[in-house]
Design an enzyme around this catalytic site. Structure first.
Site, mmCIF file in Angstrom:
data_model
loop_
_atom_site.group_PDB
_atom_site.id
_atom_site.type_symbol
_atom_site.label_atom_id
_atom_site.label_comp_id
_atom_site.label_asym_id
_atom_site.label_seq_id
_atom_site.Cartn_x
_atom_site.Cartn_y
_atom_site.Cartn_z
ATOM 1 N N ASP A 1 -6.789 -3.785 -5.886
ATOM 2 C CA ASP A 1 -6.403 -2.486 -5.315
ATOM 3 C C ASP A 1 -4.955 -2.130 -5.639
ATOM 4 O O ASP A 1 -4.580 -0.957 -5.712
ATOM 5 C CB ASP A 1 -6.555 -2.492 -3.779
ATOM 6 C CG ASP A 1 -7.730 -3.286 -3.250
ATOM 7 O OD1 ASP A 1 -8.142 -4.248 -3.922
ATOM 8 O OD2 ASP A 1 -8.202 -2.966 -2.160
ATOM 9 N N ASP B 1 0.797 -1.231 0.000
ATOM 10 C CA ASP B 1 0.000 0.000 0.000
ATOM 11 C C ASP B 1 0.827 1.278 0.000
ATOM 12 O O ASP B 1 0.292 2.365 0.227
ATOM 13 C CB ASP B 1 -0.942 0.009 1.216
ATOM 14 C CG ASP B 1 -2.132 -0.909 1.010
ATOM 15 O OD1 ASP B 1 -2.645 -0.961 -0.121
ATOM 16 O OD2 ASP B 1 -2.541 -1.578 1.976
HETATM 17 N N1 GLY Z 1 -7.452 -1.132 -0.302
HETATM 18 C C1 GLY Z 1 -8.382 -1.540 0.662
HETATM 19 C C2 GLY Z 1 -9.786 -1.161 0.362
HETATM 20 O O1 GLY Z 1 -10.117 -0.703 -0.698
HETATM 21 O O2 GLY Z 1 -10.587 -1.339 1.251
#
Ligand code: GLY
Length: 388
Positions: free
Chosen positions: A164, A105
Site C-alpha cells: 500500500d 499513510d
Molecule cells: N491501506 C490499507 C488498506 O488497503 O486496507
C-alpha cells in the site's frame, strides 16, 4: 474516437459518456447527502456504513482524506459550490494529520484531500499543510533499507513495509516538483526500487507485508496482514501495486516502473478465475470461491490504474488495459455495485471488504472505494474526450 482504439467499447449498451455522467450524478448526490449527515458531528470523517449506521473516523485514520478528496474530485467535474463548501469543511478536519509521525499513510490522508484542494483552488495554506506532512513522511525513510517504514516495529516485524505504501509516493513526487526539494523524488524512487526487488513473486503477484532487518537492510519476513495467507494475493494489494508503479512511471518516466506495471497488469488480467464482471474476490486465493465476498474497492483502484496505464503504455497492450478498466467500471456502475441514491448510508459503492481477517467492514461501502471509483470515471472521461 475511443471506439477506434478499442472495438470492445462499441457494444449495444449504454454509451461510456452516459455511464460516466449517470454515475457521477449519483456520486454527487450521495456525497452531498453524506456531508449533511457528517457535518453535524464534530471533527470526524465518513468511513463506512454498517449496522445501518454511518461510521466515522478521526484524523488519525488512514482513510480520513478520501471523503474530502471525493468531494474535491466531484467539484472539479461539476463546479457545484455546495461540493466545494463541503470539501473545504471536511478537508479542514484532516489538517491535524500533518503532525503525525507514526504512519506512512500521509499521502492517502493529505494528498487526496489537501492535494486535490490545492490543485483546484491554489490555496497556499493547503500547500503549507502538505509541506509539514511530507517532512514527516520522509522522516520514516531508512537509508540502509532504502524504504519508508509503514507501521511501527512489533514483535513480528522489525521494519514492516506494505505494498500500500507505494500509494504515498505520489505525494512525495508532487512535493518534489512543487517545492524543488528533490530529496522527495529520490526517496520515492528508492522506495519503489526496493519494493520492486522484494515485494513480488515470480508471477508478479505481490506480498502484502515485507519486513526488513535494519542492520543488514535485507528482507527477513514476507507475510500477509489483510490477505488470506502469506502466499496468497490479497486483491487490494494487487490494486495498490498496479496503481503505484503506473503512477511512478507517470511521475518519473523511468522505464523499469512501466515494465513492472505492465507485468502486474498482465498478472491481474491473466487470473484464471477472476469473476466475469472483473470485480475480484477479496483475495484472489480466498477459500470458498466463488461463494465468497468481492472487493469493489480493489476493482475501483484497479480500474483507475488500468485506465491510466492505457494512456502511458504505447504498446499494443494499451487497449487491453483500457478494456479491462472499462469492464470494471461498467460493473461498478451497475445496480449490482452502485447504490440507489439515498441508500447505502449515502456511500456510492456497495460490496467492498476492509479487513476480512478482523471481520471488519466486510461486504460494506468504503470511502476509498468511492474515491477511486470517481477518479476512474474522470480518467475515462478524459480519455474519451481525447485529453487522456
Ligand atoms: N491501506 C490499507 C488498506 O488497503 O486496507
Amino acid at each position: 474516437m475511443l471506439a477506434a482504439v478499442s472495438p470492445a467499447l462499441c457494444g449495444q449498451q449504454e454509451s461510456l459518456q452516459q455511464m460516466i455522467s449517470r454515475s457521477l450524478a449519483v456520486a454527487e448526490r450521495q456525497c452531498i447527502a453524506l456531508g449533511r449527515t457528517a457535518e453535524v458531528k464534530d471533527s470526524v470523517l465518513p468511513r463506512t456504513f454498517t449496522g445501518r449506521r454511518v461510521r466515522m473516523a478521526g484524523y488519525k485514520s488512514w482513510i480520513c482524506g478520501f471523503y474530502p478528496g471525493t468531494l474535491w474530485l466531484l467539484y472539479g467535474y461539476s463546479g457545484n459550490d455546495t461540493l466545494r463548501a463541503l470539501a473545504e469543511k471536511f478537508t479542514a478536519r484532516v489538517e491535524p494529520a500533518k503532525r503525525l509521525k507514526n504512519t506512512h499513510d500521509l499521502g492517502f490522508m493529505l494528498y487526496c484531500s489537501f492535494g486535490n484542494g490545492y490543485r483546484l483552488t491554489g490555496n497556499r495554506h493547503y500547500l503549507d499543510v502538505m509541506a509539514e506532512g511530507a517532512r514527516n513522511l520522509a522522516g520514516r525513510f531508512n537509508e540502509r533499507v532504502g524504504a519508508i517504514q509503514s507501521w511501527g516495529t512489533s514483535r513480528k516485524w522489525q521494519f514492516p513495509v506494505i505494498i500500500d505504501n507505494m500509494m504515498n509516493l505520489e505525494f512525495l513526487e508532487f512535493m518534489a516538483k512543487e517545492t524543488g526539494n528533490l530529496r522527495y523524488d529520490t526517496l520515492a524512487r528508492r522506495h519503489s526500487n526496493t519494493t520492486m526487488a522484494n515485494h513480488f513473486r515470480r508471477d508478479y503477484s505481490s506480498y502484502h507485508v515485507v519486513s526488513y532487518d535494519t542492520l543488514t537492510g535485507k528482507p527477513n519476513a514476507k507475510h500477509t496482514h489483510q490477505g488470506y495467507a502469506d502466499e496468497s494475493a490479497w486483491a487490494r494489494g494487487q490494486a495498490w501495486a498496479l496503481y503505484g508503479f503506473t503512477m511512478m512511471y507517470r511521475e518519473t518516466g523511468v522505464r523499469a516502473y512501466l515494465n513492472h506495471a505492465r507485468r502486474v497488469a498482465a498478472y491481474i488480467t491473466g487470473v484464471a478465475d477472476m469473476p466475469a464482471d472483473k470485480v475480484p474476490y477479496w483475495d484472489f486465493d480466498a477459500p470458498g470461491r466463488p461463494d465468497t465476498y468481492r472487493d469493489a474497492s480493489a476493482a475501483a483502484i484497479m480500474a483507475s490504474a488500468f485506465i491510466e496505464l492505457s494512456t502511458l503504455d504505447k504498446s499494443a497492450d494499451s487497449s487491453r488495459w483500457l478494456d479491462y478498466g472499462v469492464a470494471q467500471l461498467r460493473s461498478l456502475s451497475s445496480p449490482r455495485y452502485m447504490a440507489e441514491p439515498g441508500r447505502n448510508g449515502c456511500f456510492v459503492l456497495m460490496h467492498s471488504v476492509g479487513n476480512m481477517n478482523k471481520r471488519s467492514e466486510v461486504d460494506a461501502p468504503l470511502s476509498y472505494a468511492d474515491y477511486y471509483f470517481v477518479e476512474a470515471l474522470l480518467r475515462l472521461k478524459k480519455v474519451i474526450d481525447g485529453q487522456g
